[in-house]
Enzyme design. Structure first.
Site, short mmCIF file in Angstrom:
data_model
loop_
_atom_site.label_atom_id
_atom_site.label_comp_id
_atom_site.label_asym_id
_atom_site.label_seq_id
_atom_site.Cartn_x
_atom_site.Cartn_y
_atom_site.Cartn_z
N LYS B 181 0.76 -1.03 0.00
CA LYS B 181 -0.03 0.01 0.02
C LYS B 181 0.88 1.16 -0.06
O LYS B 181 2.03 1.11 0.38
CB LYS B 181 -0.94 -0.16 1.27
N THR B 192 9.54 0.24 2.01
CA THR B 192 8.26 1.09 1.63
C THR B 192 7.16 1.45 2.42
O THR B 192 7.50 0.73 3.88
CB THR B 192 7.72 0.58 0.41
N GLU B 279 -0.25 9.58 -5.57
CA GLU B 279 -1.41 10.54 -5.67
C GLU B 279 -1.53 11.62 -6.90
O GLU B 279 -0.37 12.22 -7.15
CB GLU B 279 -1.21 11.38 -4.28
N ASN B 407 -3.45 16.42 -1.21
CA ASN B 407 -2.78 16.67 -0.07
C ASN B 407 -3.10 18.02 0.53
O ASN B 407 -2.67 18.05 1.96
CB ASN B 407 -1.33 16.55 -0.56
N SER B 412 -8.61 16.67 6.32
CA SER B 412 -9.65 17.36 6.84
C SER B 412 -11.17 17.04 6.50
O SER B 412 -11.19 15.69 6.17
CB SER B 412 -9.41 18.70 5.92
#
Lengths: 412, 412
Positions: B181, B192, B279, B407, B412
């Site tokens: 992951k 990692t 990402e 990011n 949040s």
């Protein structure tokens, strides 16, 4: 929009006796923009510079180094649009052709000219257009040319960067004026994209060379926008001697201390202006690291924080995501760092909040306090490594959508 | 959307004899998601691991190191949501409490359990909820649990990463299956985010330890998404010995070579899957550096290119802005690099284009050819440093608006 920075008014930029600046539109890469600057120095001026450590250093940087070592510099020539970097033997020939053309115009020797280029890498310099633009730039030479020159050296900058200071030395008023440019590919190593500071003080050559290194170290060599060290970074300090102060020769003298303070102040403001105008910047971060064994390890920690994309995007979001700061400290490369001894604060002009200590979140920390600081545009991250007397400060900006947009669009 | 990667079907993930996996919803950070995984190993299994070099290494990493050194490992426990990093003494106590609870459930000793956590840094681990979720995870233990476990260890990952291989060893079929992951805070240093590979091969413990380091070096230690080395990186290799091949004890044997090839293949695929799911990634970059004096300098150049925000945004824009690649090579930290000896190619599956040589743009280079390659989703940057026999490959992804969005929003 830069973070808390505006270009000074033309009248706030003080001429430096012995220095004239002229600009022109040479159409280097785009039409209808001032992209060529000539700076002429009176005889007896002294010049020192520091340049990029990038191994792919640009052709003009190589010529600058050679001419500074052997020549008595009388002129600087700066073009934007094309960096003349990654251009091989032709690039070197083009930089030399530029110097020869300036020398003909000013009736000096080619070895007395320092060339500077900034813009796209790996494109050939259109040296014919540059040379054709020189007469107009030379015709434009004037003592109050700093404001125009600050504009003519811009690339992705959104504002021109310039700064003036006066200081009394040996009973004489001395002026220090400088300009800089840069917004991306900013993590100078020994110098910055382009920075030029001149003073009319009389200063010994070896002290001038010491001062340019000292000033670069705490200004342009202490900033980062994206961690990319440019091929063209150059910072030049000029002392014309026209203020007619008794020449400064003693590094321990009050005169040297006063001049040093003024030059460093101007250099720091110019360097900070680059970060405030960093590509897509919405926040200005001061990362103050103290308690290190030496300055180098403090700088490592400062840069690890200031360059972390995760820290920078959290600042963009005004999110006190403190774990990302701790992670960056942890991978900064200090092999024997004891994380239990570290303390971290977030600060604004109004308050400073202890966020981490003893390897974890501070017991006193409240998320509301962190969030309040993070809403500000100017934020200090203070780190105490708790293992020595050294310190260092790094300035950085955040990472926003606009950084990606600007750099995905640039060149196209 | 990951770049050219899809999770294998459950039936493509081969069970490894001697390994059972179970998952549960423990509500660690968010409700209604599988966030807890237990992996149980049969007696006589051998385990080796490599872990993050981040000095702020997480509490579970510290416990893993201690238990691997002294214990005979029988179980792994993995939670997502909270990383239990930057949590000080309480974090260590929470990791130990987790091991004790797993040990009670499985009737083994706490020192036989390796704990792993991934998620937000600097938040306390809700260990009570984790412990309360353990009975359900243990009840769920099964040999074909790899697919569910690959999903249960995800955080900002958009797809589960898993891979299986079979190989014949000593006349017996041997299976290698792994999961991983990670999508952000990815520049592993010795390991990692999380990677687990198991084989039923019988393998000497010292060879297992050699193999986990070798495999990490060319897989997880050769990738970057954002250059941020996590606090929790862990890569574990398990050998249960249940394939009943003659135990491999000779590193020069064909059996070791065959197993090594299979394990490295699985590790590389899992590591590449993390980059493909990086990402905001839209491009998968293979940076192949050859002609270096040693592997380390090749890796420096590979990482300088793969981490440069300017290179990454240019790839996002499909813009062959080659100067940014040269600049990154130039600042990679090889002090005596002769840029005139460097050649650079851009390649896709269909073609390879020489873009730079002799310190500048290749004479044969045409912008259309570079633009054609850059439109692809899979692009190779090949660099020949022209100074030695060593090489190294680094995999990286581009930098997009979505990286910033993910990011700036995360947490949040």
């Amino acid at each position: 929009m830069p973070v808390n920075y505006a270009t000074p008014a033309p009248s706030d930029l003080l001429p430096v006796s012995g220095v004239q600046l002229g600009v022109a539109e040479a159409g280097i890469r785009k039409a209808n923009r001032r992209d060529l600057t000539v700076i002429e120095l009176d005889e007896d001026s002294r010049v020192a510079g520091v340049f990029t450590q990038n191994r792919f250093c640009a052709a003009p940087v190589q010529v600058c180094r050679a001419n500074l070592a052997t020549g008595h510099v009388r002129a600087l020539v700066i073009n934007t649009g094309v960096a003349n970097a990654g251009t091989g033997a032709q690039g070197l020939a083009d930089a030399r052709t530029t110097c020869e053309a300036v020398a003909r115009q000013l009736e000096i020797a080619p070895g007395q000219v320092l060339p500077f280029s900034t813009g796209v890498i790996l494109e050939p310099l259109p040296v014919d257009r540059l040379v054709a633009g020189l007469p107009a730039a030379v015709a434009n030479l004037r003592r109050d040319g700093w404001f125009d020159a600050a504009h003519a050296i811009m690339t992705t900058d959104t504002v021109a960067k310039a700064c003036s200071r006066t200081v009394a030395i040996g009973g004489r008023p001395v002026t220090v004026t400088g300009i800089s440019k840069g917004a991306g590919m900013i993590k100078p190593n020994m110098a910055t994209m382009l920075g030029f500071v001149a003073t009319d003080a009389a200063l010994d050559q070896s002290l001038l060379e010491q001062l340019v290194r000292e000033a670069a170290d705490v200004s342009f060599n202490s900033i980062t926008v994206d961690g990319d060290t440019s091929t063209n970074d150059s910072f030049v300090l000029i002392a014309t001697g026209r203020a007619e102060n008794p020449e400064i020769v003693d590094p321990a003298s009050p005169d040297y201390a006063a001049l040093r303070e003024a030059v460093i102040d101007v250099a720091v403001r110019l360097a900070q202006a680059i970060v405030r105008d960093g590509e897509g910047a919405t926040k200005f971060m001061t990362i103050a690291v103290e308690g290190g064994r030496d300055r180098e390890e403090c700088r490592k920690v400062g840069y690890a924080i200031g360059q972390s994309p995760l820290v920078k995007t959290a600042f963009f979001a005004s999110d006190p995501n403190l774990g990302r700061i701790l992670a960056a400290i942890g991978y900064a490369g200090i092999g024997d760092l004891d994380v239990d001894g570290i303390r971290v604060w977030l600060g604004s002009a109004a308050e400073e909040v202890l966020v981490a200590e003893r390897g974890g979140r501070a017991a006193s920390y409240r998320e509301e306090a962190g969030a309040r600081v993070m809403k500000e545009a100017e934020i200090t991250v203070r780190v105490d490594l708790g293992r020595g007397p050294a310190n260092a400060t790094v300035w950085a900006c955040d990472f926003s959508y606009d950084y990606v947009k600007i750099n995905a669009d640039y060149r196209s």
